[in-house]
Design a protein around this motif. Structure first.
Motif, mmCIF file in Angstrom:
data_model
loop_
_atom_site.group_PDB
_atom_site.id
_atom_site.type_symbol
_atom_site.label_atom_id
_atom_site.label_comp_id
_atom_site.label_asym_id
_atom_site.label_seq_id
_atom_site.Cartn_x
_atom_site.Cartn_y
_atom_site.Cartn_z
ATOM 1 N N GLY A 1 -6.875 9.008 -6.594
ATOM 2 C CA GLY A 1 -5.492 9.360 -6.913
ATOM 3 C C GLY A 1 -5.264 9.381 -8.412
ATOM 4 N N ASP B 1 3.040 -2.154 -11.028
ATOM 5 C CA ASP B 1 3.538 -2.205 -9.652
ATOM 6 C C ASP B 1 4.928 -1.593 -9.515
ATOM 7 O OD1 ASP B 1 5.168 -4.070 -10.826
ATOM 8 O OD2 ASP B 1 4.512 -5.773 -9.589
ATOM 9 N N GLY B 2 5.354 -0.857 -10.545
ATOM 10 C CA GLY B 2 6.683 -0.248 -10.506
ATOM 11 C C GLY B 2 7.740 -1.087 -11.187
ATOM 12 N N ASP C 1 0.794 -1.219 0.000
ATOM 13 C CA ASP C 1 0.000 0.000 0.000
ATOM 14 C C ASP C 1 0.834 1.280 0.000
ATOM 15 O OD1 ASP C 1 -2.355 -1.411 -0.027
ATOM 16 O OD2 ASP C 1 -2.480 -1.532 2.159
ATOM 17 N N SER C 2 2.130 1.183 -0.298
ATOM 18 C CA SER C 2 2.964 2.390 -0.262
ATOM 19 C C SER C 2 2.511 3.396 -1.319
ATOM 20 C CB SER C 2 4.438 2.025 -0.470
ATOM 21 O OG SER C 2 4.605 1.288 -1.673
ATOM 22 N N ARG C 3 2.011 2.910 -2.453
ATOM 23 C CA ARG C 3 1.396 3.773 -3.469
ATOM 24 C C ARG C 3 0.007 3.212 -3.768
ATOM 25 N NH1 ARG C 3 4.992 4.974 -8.594
ATOM 26 N NH2 ARG C 3 3.272 6.460 -8.915
ATOM 27 N N PRO C 4 -1.006 3.692 -3.070
ATOM 28 C CA PRO C 4 -2.347 3.087 -3.178
ATOM 29 C C PRO C 4 -2.887 2.980 -4.596
ATOM 30 C CG PRO C 4 -2.266 4.612 -1.331
ATOM 31 C CD PRO C 4 -0.975 4.763 -2.066
ATOM 32 N N VAL C 5 -2.582 3.958 -5.476
ATOM 33 C CA VAL C 5 -3.141 3.891 -6.833
ATOM 34 C C VAL C 5 -2.640 2.660 -7.582
ATOM 35 C CG1 VAL C 5 -3.528 6.373 -7.088
ATOM 36 C CG2 VAL C 5 -1.321 5.399 -7.749
ATOM 37 N N LEU C 6 -1.451 2.167 -7.218
ATOM 38 C CA LEU C 6 -0.902 1.004 -7.921
ATOM 39 C C LEU C 6 -1.507 -0.312 -7.429
ATOM 40 C CD1 LEU C 6 2.889 1.912 -8.300
ATOM 41 C CD2 LEU C 6 0.978 2.362 -9.853
ATOM 42 N N THR C 7 -2.294 -0.255 -6.353
ATOM 43 C CA THR C 7 -2.983 -1.474 -5.895
ATOM 44 C C THR C 7 -4.317 -1.640 -6.614
ATOM 45 O OG1 THR C 7 -4.134 -0.352 -4.078
ATOM 46 C CG2 THR C 7 -1.940 -1.260 -3.612
#
Length: 355
Positions: free
Chosen positions: A218, A148-149, A125-131
């Motif tokens: 986001g 997911d980066g 959850d460090s970057r919520p939009v990527l979940t």
């Protein structure tokens, strides 16, 4: 909230409605039955489910409220159980989504697409939009994207019937989409989408199931810029052989930072050399035939990411494109039929290794 460990049972109009929620997603389903009176109650989900599953298959199940209306009594043949519950008004209210803003897609198309994109969604959850799964909705199709980066997956689904939906974009939690993928039946069906005007909730309905989910707020990255528009090496390779080789290499890669090295050699008949090693334990070298155009190329991938993409692409052959050891690799379906709509693209960032 402790109440979210319960399910809501509602009896109305000859049907039993069962609802569960974790406050992010709510799932409701309707079960036909013979009802004598209306009512509602919540009961512990795990106990209710485990007890129902333990009953003889095919036997009639009778459910009634206890005399004090604080629980239910379940009778099935020789089995008789009582489960305490709580009042229905303590259960979180389930959002109702406006049916006016609705469109329809084919269930099997969406199920296939979700299987291919959800795998690349972030789990932290460090970057919520990527979940979440980004959905760009146009008049004729939906573009689904996850990232997911380290990897990016993009696919398209045709809209069968567009009601009053204007072009828009939303981000839906990947957990919601995984549940939707799991629940869509393996038969021809239609999935109805509905999005609130304020764009903070989405509803899916099909058969006897309804799913309501909060949206992720986001700004999703501009994924179109993450897909390379050129390459120096293109390979067409048998998916099953590639997957088998990757699985074997992953055994050695487990103790070697999870790295699988690939060398694409276009000379001769074209071969892909696959390497992995576990320091002081062992190593593996494999070679498979492929049709390779362009320059010789070297690239290394995380073994899990490589196996994930090979698992979700179902075509017999895969198209792989790359430019350099430090540039992303692009995986796509291959088809001999130029009319086929190969809309799926999966981009994986390379691992940096010593060659």
């Amino acid at each position: 909230l402790p109440i979210t460990q319960n399910i809501l049972l509602e009896v109305d109009d000859s049907k039993i409605k069962i609802t569960a929620t974790n406050l992010e997603i709510a799932i409701s389903t309707w079960v036909p039955g013979k009802t004598e009176s209306e009512g509602s109650l919540t009961v512990p989900a795990r106990m209710f489910t485990d007890f129902i599953n333990s009953l003889p298959s095919g036997d009639q199940v009778d459910i009634s409220a206890t005399e004090d209306n604080h629980g239910i009594e379940i009778n099935c043949g020789k089995f008789k159980g009582r489960i305490s519950g709580t009042a229905a008004d303590e259960f979180p209210p389930i959002p109702v989504v406006d049916d006016d803003n609705t469109f329809t897609v084919l269930g099997l198309d969406l199920k296939k697409s979700l299987e291919r994109v959800v795998v690349a969604a972030a789990t932290e959850d460090s970057r919520p939009v990527l979940t979440g799964v980004k959905m760009d909705i146009s008049d004729e199709e939906i573009t689904l994207a996850t990232a997911d980066g380290f990897r990016l997956a993009v696919d398209k689904v045709k809209i069968k019937n567009n009601g009053n939906v204007l072009p828009s974009d939303v981000i839906i939690p990947a957990r919601t989409m995984q549940e939707l993928q799991r629940l869509i039946p393996e038969i021809e069906s239609e999935i109805k989408f509905s999005i609130t005007e304020s764009s903070n909730q989405v509803l899916f309905s099909f058969d006897t199931i309804q799913i309501v989910s909060q949206l992720v707020q986001g700004q999703f990255p501009d994924y179109s810029k993450l897909i390379p528009d050129s390459h120096t090496t293109q390979t067409i390779i048998n998916r099953e052989e590639f997957l088998q080789a990757a699985r074997a290499a992953s055994i050695f890669a487990r103790d070697g930072s999870g790295i699988i090295k690939l060398i694409f050699v276009p000379s001769g008949s074209g071969v892909v050399n696959i390497f992995s090693s576990a320091e002081e334990i062992g190593d593996l070298e494999n070679q498979i035939q492929a049709k390779i155009e362009g320059e010789e190329a070297r690239i290394a991938f995380n073994s899990k990411f490589l196996i994930d993409v090979l698992n979700v692409i179902k075509s017999s052959d895969i198209v792989f494109e790359c430019s350099s050891p430090s540039s992303p690799g692009v995986f796509q379906e291959h088809s001999d039929n130029s009319d086929d709509n190969n809309s799926y693209t999966h981009v994986v960032m390379p691992m940096f290794v010593q060659w």
